[in-house]
Motif scaffolding. Structure first.
Motif, PDB file in Angstrom:
ATOM      1  N   THR A   8      -9.572   8.722  -2.017  1.00 27.37           N
ATOM      2  CA  THR A   8      -8.773   8.821  -3.239  1.00 27.37           C
ATOM      3  C   THR A   8      -8.553   7.416  -3.789  1.00 27.37           C
ATOM      4  O   THR A   8      -8.803   6.418  -3.111  1.00 27.37           O
ATOM      5  CB  THR A   8      -7.411   9.464  -2.944  1.00 27.37           C
ATOM      6  OG1 THR A   8      -6.672   8.591  -2.088  1.00 27.37           O
ATOM      7  CG2 THR A   8      -7.569  10.822  -2.301  1.00 27.37           C
ATOM      8  N   ASP A   9      -8.069   7.332  -5.001  1.00 26.01           N
ATOM      9  CA  ASP A   9      -7.787   6.028  -5.598  1.00 26.01           C
ATOM     10  C   ASP A   9      -6.752   5.264  -4.778  1.00 26.01           C
ATOM     11  O   ASP A   9      -6.870   4.055  -4.586  1.00 26.01           O
ATOM     12  CB  ASP A   9      -7.304   6.185  -7.038  1.00 26.01           C
ATOM     13  CG  ASP A   9      -8.427   6.609  -7.976  1.00 26.01           C
ATOM     14  OD1 ASP A   9      -9.609   6.430  -7.600  1.00 26.01           O
ATOM     15  OD2 ASP A   9      -8.119   7.109  -9.073  1.00 26.01           O
ATOM     16  N   ALA A  14      -5.387   0.807  -1.020  1.00 29.66           N
ATOM     17  CA  ALA A  14      -4.858   0.399   0.285  1.00 29.66           C
ATOM     18  C   ALA A  14      -5.916  -0.352   1.083  1.00 29.66           C
ATOM     19  O   ALA A  14      -5.623  -1.359   1.730  1.00 29.66           O
ATOM     20  CB  ALA A  14      -4.369   1.615   1.058  1.00 29.66           C
ATOM     21  N   PHE A  15      -7.147   0.117   1.018  1.00 26.46           N
ATOM     22  CA  PHE A  15      -8.241  -0.560   1.720  1.00 26.46           C
ATOM     23  C   PHE A  15      -8.482  -1.947   1.146  1.00 26.46           C
ATOM     24  O   PHE A  15      -8.637  -2.918   1.875  1.00 26.46           O
ATOM     25  CB  PHE A  15      -9.514   0.291   1.629  1.00 26.46           C
ATOM     26  CG  PHE A  15     -10.710  -0.346   2.274  1.00 26.46           C
ATOM     27  CD1 PHE A  15     -10.812  -0.410   3.653  1.00 26.46           C
ATOM     28  CD2 PHE A  15     -11.725  -0.881   1.500  1.00 26.46           C
ATOM     29  CE1 PHE A  15     -11.911  -0.997   4.256  1.00 26.46           C
ATOM     30  CE2 PHE A  15     -12.830  -1.476   2.094  1.00 26.46           C
ATOM     31  CZ  PHE A  15     -12.917  -1.522   3.475  1.00 26.46           C
ATOM     32  N   ALA A  16      -8.502  -2.064  -0.172  1.00 22.19           N
ATOM     33  CA  ALA A  16      -8.735  -3.355  -0.823  1.00 22.19           C
ATOM     34  C   ALA A  16      -7.617  -4.344  -0.506  1.00 22.19           C
ATOM     35  O   ALA A  16      -7.862  -5.541  -0.353  1.00 22.19           O
ATOM     36  CB  ALA A  16      -8.863  -3.167  -2.330  1.00 22.19           C
ATOM     37  N   PRO A  20      -7.802  -8.882   2.754  1.00 18.57           N
ATOM     38  CA  PRO A  20      -7.351 -10.252   2.987  1.00 18.57           C
ATOM     39  C   PRO A  20      -6.453 -10.387   4.217  1.00 18.57           C
ATOM     40  O   PRO A  20      -6.457 -11.410   4.883  1.00 18.57           O
ATOM     41  CB  PRO A  20      -6.568 -10.604   1.721  1.00 18.57           C
ATOM     42  CG  PRO A  20      -7.007  -9.636   0.698  1.00 18.57           C
ATOM     43  CD  PRO A  20      -7.409  -8.404   1.447  1.00 18.57           C
ATOM     44  N   ARG A  21      -5.712  -9.353   4.543  1.00 19.20           N
ATOM     45  CA  ARG A  21      -4.817  -9.390   5.694  1.00 19.20           C
ATOM     46  C   ARG A  21      -5.610  -9.392   7.002  1.00 19.20           C
ATOM     47  O   ARG A  21      -5.211 -10.013   7.980  1.00 19.20           O
ATOM     48  CB  ARG A  21      -3.884  -8.185   5.634  1.00 19.20           C
ATOM     49  CG  ARG A  21      -2.843  -8.154   6.726  1.00 19.20           C
ATOM     50  CD  ARG A  21      -1.967  -6.921   6.635  1.00 19.20           C
ATOM     51  NE  ARG A  21      -2.757  -5.717   6.860  1.00 19.20           N
ATOM     52  CZ  ARG A  21      -2.698  -4.646   6.083  1.00 19.20           C
ATOM     53  NH1 ARG A  21      -1.913  -4.608   5.035  1.00 19.20           N
ATOM     54  NH2 ARG A  21      -3.431  -3.589   6.352  1.00 19.20           N
ATOM     55  N   ASP A  22      -6.738  -8.711   7.029  1.00 18.39           N
ATOM     56  CA  ASP A  22      -7.530  -8.597   8.253  1.00 18.39           C
ATOM     57  C   ASP A  22      -8.547  -9.717   8.424  1.00 18.39           C
ATOM     58  O   ASP A  22      -9.080  -9.892   9.517  1.00 18.39           O
ATOM     59  CB  ASP A  22      -8.260  -7.252   8.275  1.00 18.39           C
ATOM     60  CG  ASP A  22      -7.301  -6.079   8.396  1.00 18.39           C
ATOM     61  OD1 ASP A  22      -6.178  -6.287   8.889  1.00 18.39           O
ATOM     62  OD2 ASP A  22      -7.669  -4.976   7.989  1.00 18.39           O
ATOM     63  N   ARG A  23      -8.817 -10.480   7.387  1.00 24.90           N
ATOM     64  CA  ARG A  23      -9.843 -11.519   7.449  1.00 24.90           C
ATOM     65  C   ARG A  23      -9.578 -12.552   8.546  1.00 24.90           C
ATOM     66  O   ARG A  23     -10.506 -12.878   9.298  1.00 24.90           O
ATOM     67  CB  ARG A  23      -9.997 -12.198   6.094  1.00 24.90           C
ATOM     68  CG  ARG A  23     -11.131 -13.211   6.095  1.00 24.90           C
ATOM     69  CD  ARG A  23     -11.424 -13.733   4.724  1.00 24.90           C
ATOM     70  NE  ARG A  23     -11.995 -12.656   3.930  1.00 24.90           N
ATOM     71  CZ  ARG A  23     -11.743 -12.483   2.637  1.00 24.90           C
ATOM     72  NH1 ARG A  23     -10.967 -13.300   1.999  1.00 24.90           N
ATOM     73  NH2 ARG A  23     -12.293 -11.482   1.987  1.00 24.90           N
TER      74      ARG A  23
END
Length: 56
Positions: A8-9, A14-16, A20-23
């Motif tokens: 869903t949008d 949420a994925f986008a 940056p948080r997981d990088r």
């Protein structure tokens, strides 16, 4: 119908936002695994160090 489920949008947003948080965590693991491979390559010991010891 494809193999991957449709998102869903809200899920896409949420994925986008999580990227940056997981990088830094991903980069830390890549660096640790690189250090393991380099250590195993340069010590010349018959028993290599486990890769899982560096992945924490």
């Amino acid at each position: 119908m494809g193999i991957a489920p449709r998102l869903t949008d809200a899920e896409l947003v949420a994925f986008a936002m999580a990227l940056p948080r997981d990088r830094p965590r991903v980069m830390q693991r890549i660096l640790a695994l690189t250090a393991t491979i380099r250590h195993n390559d340069h010590t010349g010991r018959p028993v290599l160090r486990s890769v899982t010891a560096y992945d924490h």
